[in-house]
Design an enzyme around this catalytic site. Structure first.
Site, short mmCIF file in Angstrom:
data_model
loop_
_atom_site.label_atom_id
_atom_site.label_comp_id
_atom_site.label_asym_id
_atom_site.label_seq_id
_atom_site.Cartn_x
_atom_site.Cartn_y
_atom_site.Cartn_z
N TYR A 190 -42.08 -71.45 29.88
CA TYR A 190 -40.91 -71.32 30.77
C TYR A 190 -41.12 -72.00 32.12
CZ TYR A 190 -42.91 -66.68 32.36
OH TYR A 190 -43.67 -65.64 32.82
N GLU A 191 -40.01 -72.17 32.82
CA GLU A 191 -39.92 -72.96 34.06
C GLU A 191 -40.31 -74.42 33.82
OE1 GLU A 191 -38.31 -71.51 36.11
OE2 GLU A 191 -38.63 -69.44 35.46
N GLY A 192 -40.00 -74.91 32.62
CA GLY A 192 -40.33 -76.28 32.25
C GLY A 192 -41.63 -76.30 31.49
N ARG A 195 -42.44 -72.52 39.62
CA ARG A 195 -43.49 -73.22 38.90
C ARG A 195 -44.86 -72.94 39.52
NH1 ARG A 195 -40.04 -78.82 37.72
NH2 ARG A 195 -39.05 -78.01 35.82
#
Length: 595
Positions: A439-441, A295
């Site tokens: 992406y990655e949350g 992140r």
């Protein structure tokens, strides 16, 4: 013709003049990373990114990856570039020397990541995912697994992935169905399908190490029943060399809006052999270590793309002739003035500049504190530093990618119609930047993490790691007339942030959806206030250098950009605060059937 030049002057300003980069060598384990070594690394990183990676960016986007007979071929030039990347030791830069790494500070690694993202984001996903896998294994795997896999990940002969998402679940990992069945030899057979797997299959390394979330038989429901497994593409032989092919294969490639030279794969596990990482049912803890590192890295992706877009927009604005200045002709010897003279073009360029330089400072602040969290000799200082990193991780990920996307859009707008076509490369930056908000949350999830987990954590302890230094700075500098134009606006924004924090906490007790309704606005209010604090400090550092001590005008431009940020961007916090105070009833009470 697209251009990119690593912004080393500004990087060094933030590292050494703002973030005490010289103090890194005082931390245990970082003694060799003085200014001489660090500058040499940054110079060589810039050369690699400018001359090797950047020339492949547009061609890689146009060619994309090819999927044939179960294998994936990366675009022309990528394999050779990766060999140079690996042979140059770049895969080992921020890794443990015990496994062949160089042990570089997070600050140095972050600056290199930015250059790589500016030059060729698609290429950067391959070593980026490998480093994430390294982080998870280094923190949670058994000694035997570490000894087998880490040296290969560190030297870059093997690469890594993270396999979380399945066709029916993304954010809600508690719904995953991939299963892991125990075998008598201590290994496991994995069955299931994962989607959106970056670098899941490619031709850059001799092996790919998949970190896979799966369920053991009888596992509890939800995330409490998820375990993590290491599943290599090729099973290592007894001597550690690649042996038999494992039962994991790419089923297809995704056809994407951007990062087209990054292989995004559907992966099938048909009884693939894997080994448990860490404890049963504790896989989320290890995977979150990897995800948190990713992140922060994804935030830097937004920063890197904003930087290269800004550079190209400035170059175009200097050369493109259109119309005359509203104040009178500026280039009488030419048929028209450069568009750089027009107020709206200057607004866009200064907005982009303020975003990029402010976000660079925030990314380096997080990285510098992360170095303290990893290396400081005092356990209390390490804990305080880790608290801060936990707090700002969702802010770095979401704010930098949101502002990065905004900046690349401004870059296209400066070019006008020429920005919308491929020739100048600006439209690719927009397409590449868009995924970083997802992406990655997703950034909405980052906002929920900030208000739902980080804000109340340990009775507000995380928040104090940010609030206290900012409040202390405002109190210490509020009487300085030279800083009034910077500290005054910061104080107003900080007051709004304090009020919003208390309001969300109070309302959330009786109506939990109130916090969710305010989350995205709160994250941006927090992030813009953090940038204001950093811009005030950058102005403070720069002001004494004005005049004869500033022959190239670097510090003068820094102060001018700080003024622009305070006057033209920071006022957004007023609207954000108003939105938060309005509450969430207008959205939550709206009837479902009316959508």
């Amino acid at each position: 013709m697209p251009i990119y030049k690593a912004p080393l002057r500004d990087m060094r300003f933030v590292l050494y003049e703002l973030m005490d980069g010289d103090g890194l060598a005082a931390l245990p384990g970082l003694e060799t990373f003085d200014r001489t070594l660090t500058d040499a690394i940054l110079d060589e990183a810039a050369r690699l990114c400018e001359t090797v990676l950047f020339p492949l960016n547009r061609s890689g986007d146009e060619e994309g990856c090819r999927f044939e007979n179960g294998t994936v071929a990366t675009p022309a030039g990528f394999a050779e570039a990766y060999r140079l990347f690996r042979d140059g030791g770049w895969t080992s830069l921020a890794c443990d020397p015990a496994y062949g790494g160089q042990g570089a500070p997070a600050t140095v690694a972050t600056l290199f990541q930015e250059m790589m993202c500016s030059a060729n984001l698609s290429f950067g996903t391959y070593p980026g995912l490998s480093h994430g896998a390294y982080v998870a294994l280094h923190g949670y795997a058994s000694d035997d697994i570490k000894a087998l896999y880490l040296p290969k990940l560190v030297d870059g002969t093997w690469s890594g992935t993270m396999c979380l998402t399945e066709p029916h679940c993304g954010t809600d990992l508690g719904l995953i169905r991939t299963s892991a069945e125990p075998r008598e030899d201590g290994s496991y057979a994995l069955f299931g399908t994962k989607i959106f797997i970056s670098a899941g299959e490619h031709d850059l390394t001799e092996n790919i190490v998949h970190l896979v979330l799966a369920r053991l038989p009888g596992a509890p429901k939800g995330t409490a029943g998820i375990s993590l497994f290491v599943v290599p593409k090729v099973l290592p032989a007894e001597d550690g060399r690649p042996g038999l092919r494992n039962a994991v294969a790419c089923g297809s490639l995704e056809h994407k809006m951007g990062i087209r030279a990054s292989a995004t794969c559907l992966m099938n596990f048909d009884g693939a052999t894997g080994w448990l990482v860490g404890e049963p049912h504790k896989g989320m803890r290890a995977m979150f270590a990897m995800m948190n590192a990713e992140r922060l890295a994804v935030g830097v992706q937004g920063l890197g793309l904003g930087e290269v877009s800004y550079q190209n927009a400035v170059a175009y604005a200097r050369d493109r002739l259109q119309g005359r200045s509203l104040a009178g002709t500026k280039a009488p010897d030419r048929p028209a003035d450069p568009i750089l003279v027009h107020p709206d073009v200057r607004r866009m360029l200064l907005t982009a500049r303020a975003h990029v330089e402010g976000c660079r400072a925030l990314a380096l602040w997080a990285a510098r504190v992360l170095d303290d969290a990893l290396h400081h000799p005092d356990p209390a200082e390490r804990q305080a530093a880790d608290d801060f990193v936990q707090l700002v991780t969702p802010v770095v990920k979401a704010l930098l990618t949101d502002l990065g996307f905004e900046t690349t859009n401004l870059g296209v707008q400066v070019f006008g119609g020429h920005g919308y076509i491929r020739e100048h490369g600006q439209e690719q930056h927009v397409r590449d930047a868009r995924i970083a908000q997802i992406y990655e949350g997703t950034n909405g999830i980052q906002a929920l993490d900030l208000v739902g987990r980080k804000m109340p954590a340990h009775a507000g302890r995380y928040l104090r790691r940010f609030f206290h230094p900012v409040a202390g700075y405002i109190e210490a500098k509020s009487a300085d007339p030279e800083l009034a134009a910077f500290v005054g606006p910061l104080a107003k924004a900080f007051g709004r942030l304090q009020q919003a924090t208390a309001t969300i906490a109070r309302r959330g007790l009786s109506r939990p959806e109130e916090a969710g309704a305010a989350a995205s606005e709160y994250l941006h209010l927090f992030g813009l206030t953090a940038l204001a604090y950093l811009w005030a400090r950058m102005a403070e550092v720069s002001l004494p250098h004005l005049g004869a001590a500033d022959p190239d005008g670097f510090y003068r431009a820094k102060v001018a950009t700080a003024r622009f940020y305070m006057e033209r961007i920071l006022p957004r916090t007023g609207a954000l605060a108003a939105q938060i105070m309005a509450g969430g009833r207008t959205m939550m009470d709206f009837e479902d059937a009316a959508f």
